[in-house]
Design an enzyme around this catalytic site. Structure first.
Site, PDB file in Angstrom:
ATOM      1  CG  HIS A  87      -1.796   1.206   1.305  1.00 34.50           C
ATOM      2  ND1 HIS A  87      -3.024   1.236   0.702  1.00 34.50           N
ATOM      3  CD2 HIS A  87      -1.616   2.425   1.861  1.00 34.50           C
ATOM      4  CE1 HIS A  87      -3.579   2.420   0.882  1.00 34.50           C
ATOM      5  NE2 HIS A  87      -2.741   3.162   1.597  1.00 34.50           N
ATOM      6  CG  ASP A 166     -12.298   2.651   4.734  1.00 30.18           C
ATOM      7  OD1 ASP A 166     -11.826   3.470   5.541  1.00 30.18           O
ATOM      8  OD2 ASP A 166     -11.972   2.609   3.534  1.00 30.18           O
ATOM      9  NE  ARG A 173     -10.214   9.707   7.912  1.00 28.36           N
ATOM     10  CZ  ARG A 173      -9.332   8.916   7.279  1.00 28.36           C
ATOM     11  NH1 ARG A 173      -9.689   7.726   6.848  1.00 28.36           N
ATOM     12  NH2 ARG A 173      -8.104   9.303   7.117  1.00 28.36           N
ATOM     13  CB  SER A 188      -8.938   4.246   6.644  1.00 32.09           C
ATOM     14  OG  SER A 188      -9.209   4.267   5.271  1.00 32.09           O
ATOM     15  CE  LYS A 192      -9.177   0.916   2.799  1.00 33.19           C
ATOM     16  NZ  LYS A 192      -9.188   2.256   2.242  1.00 33.19           N
TER      17      LYS A 192
HETATM   18  N1  IUR Z   1      -5.965   5.588   1.988  1.00 33.83           N
HETATM   19  C1  IUR Z   1      -6.869   4.913   2.693  1.00 33.83           C
HETATM   20  O1  IUR Z   1      -7.256   3.815   2.309  1.00 33.83           O
HETATM   21  N2  IUR Z   1      -7.346   5.450   3.822  1.00 33.83           N
HETATM   22  C2  IUR Z   1      -6.945   6.651   4.293  1.00 33.83           C
HETATM   23  O2  IUR Z   1      -7.407   7.093   5.325  1.00 33.83           O
HETATM   24  C3  IUR Z   1      -5.975   7.340   3.531  1.00 33.83           C
HETATM   25  C4  IUR Z   1      -5.511   6.795   2.388  1.00 33.83           C
HETATM   26  I1  IUR Z   1      -5.384   9.196   4.165  1.00 33.83           I
END
Ligand code: IUR
Length: 460
Positions: A87, A166, A173, A188, A192
């Site tokens: 990620h 999420d 947010r 967040s 996932k």
């Molecule tokens: N990417 C995500 O998946 N969640 C987040 O809160 C952010 C970036 I900032």
């Protein structure tokens, strides 16, 4: 079971700086998922969390509750220890995933990569892949498993079923000024990944003028939070801190970035791109036990780029995700002009002359990305279309001598570049009167030591 406190009491508790219990966090997330909590209450809770923070146990509970709000993926037991993903917190010119997923699969990993779309000035992996005619990103979990069996990797969008809480929290947010909260970002991202049932995860946390976090210190704080919670979820997690002041590689813009990723998959491409792909991949191969140490992992991954196995895997992935075989073959084995023909080209291709002479100090990523965004490369709102042909190629590198009038940027667009955009682009080129010092390495720090590799049975 103890009586549940009503939601205003939970909000008050966090507002006043108290810890929330695991059940209380579950109550909140369940209400978010089921739609029984009012938007105002969600916003208030998000702000209370943003201002008061959460400790590691609360953040873990929030992550787990969000992961449990939807479906979790399930994989064959034989893949235990081998399921990996990466990620990135978002950058300019970041096409690492396009090369990394197939390279890892070529080394024996299973890579169910779930990626996002670009929003704001940062690009999204799905948008880059959708520049390829026919590429589909909406595979079901069953289709993902079938592709992983045959190819070893896929890169898909987040399905509606995965961590739905999420989706609700993230959209709120954005409008409640609570994006930059460490526990909320951690939960967040990792909810996932937890729902993906990974064995190992590498996080590319970027810092600098074109990153979510401007300083290395703030990025380090997020990295520590992500590594601590990831490990507690049973995912072998490591984070790298990488600089994001200049674009990664030489190309920015969806089609151009696909071309550059193909160069990397052929063992070439810009050195900074290859270095990041190899560093992130080396760590994952170590974590998954396919290499004895990160250095061996780097060597193994470099071989997959050099011997054509990563490129063949990429071609197979394109075919499995909807690209006609002749198109996939032309992209992966064709000449650069044939590849450009497959992806299509913008109607205008112009070179910008250097406004003065000197040594190139750097090219600022943020103004470059903003201008490309305005020319249609990015979207202002989720769901807006993007123009994959808009992009820019850097013709210079830091440390290079440049004379006034020499071209430094090749811009591809379909019209709309005004005087303001031209000025902003010219200001992105930073020239110095003397040769600058060598720039610091892009990869600044590794957080979390994989140590013991993921044994079969770990993680998922
Ligand atoms: N990417 C995500 O998946 N969640 C987040 O809160 C952010 C970036 I900032």
């Amino acid at each position: 079971m103890a009586a549940q406190a009503p939601l205003p009491a939970l909000i008050r508790k966090k507002r006043d700086g108290e810890r929330l219990e695991e059940e209380e966090i579950q109550t909140f997330v369940r209400g978010v998922t089921e739609g029984t909590v009012q938007q105002g209450q969600i916003g208030a809770m998000l702000m209370a969390i943003r201002l008061r923070g959460m400790d590691a146990a609360e953040t873990l509970a929030l992550t787990q509750a969000m992961a449990a709000s939807g479906r979790t993926l399930a994989w064959p037991p034989a893949w235990r220890g081998l399921l990996v993903d990466k990620h990135s917190t978002g950058g300019v010119g970041d096409k690492v995933s396009l090369a990394l997923a197939p390279a890892l699969a070529a080394c024996g990993c299973k890579v169910p990569m779930i990626s996002g779309r670009g929003l704001g000035h940062t690009g999204g992996t799905l948008d880059k892949l959708e520049a390829i005619p026919g590429f589909r990103v909406s595979q079901s979990p069953e289709e993902m498993q079938s592709i992983l069996e045959r190819v070893g990797c896929c890169i898909v969008g987040q399905s509606e079923e995965l961590a739905p809480a999420d989706r609700v929290l993230y959209s709120l947010r954005d409008v409640t000024a609570t994006v930059d909260s460490l526990p909320l970002i951690t939960a967040s991202i990792l909810s996932k990944k937890a729902a993906e049932r990974l064995s190992a995860l590498v996080l590319d946390v970027k810092f600098g003028s074109a990153a979510l976090f401007p300083t290395q210190e703030s990025a380090r704080e997020l990295a520590h939070s992500l590594v601590a919670v990831g490990e507690r979820l049973g995912i072998r997690t490591v984070a790298v801190l990488s600089r994001m002041d200049e674009p990664l590689g030489r190309c920015v813009g969806n089609s151009l970035e696909v071309l550059e990723a193909l160069e990397c998959l052929e063992g070439g491409g810009p050195p900074d791109l290859r270095e990041l792909v190899i560093a992130l991949g080396g760590l994952l191969l170590w974590q998954s036990g396919l290499a004895g140490a990160a250095e061996q992992g780097r060597e193994r991954l470099g071989r997959a780029l050099d011997d054509g196995s990563a490129l063949r895997t990429f071609e197979a992935m394109l075919g499995a995700q909807g690209v006609p075989p002749a198109t996939a073959h032309c992209l992966c084995s064709g000449t650069p002009p044939q590849r450009r023909q497959v992806l299509g080209q913008a109607s205008v291709c112009e070179e910008l002359p250097a406004p003065g002479g000197g040594w190139v100090q750097r090219v600022e990523a943020l103004p470059l990305a903003r201008v490309l965004h305005e020319l249609g490369a990015g979207r202002a709102r989720a769901g807006d279309p993007v123009n994959p042909r808009v992009g820019a190629e850097l013709l210079v590198a830091a440390g290079q001598r440049l004379r006034e009038g020499e071209p430094w940027l090749r811009l591809h667009h379909d019209g709309g570049l005004g005087a303001g955009g031209r000025r902003a682009l010219q200001a992105a080129l930073r020239l110095a009167a003397a040769p600058p010092r060598a720039p610091p390495p892009r990869l600044a720090e590794v957080i979390g030591t994989p140590g013991t590799p993921a044994r079969r049975g770990d993680g998922q």
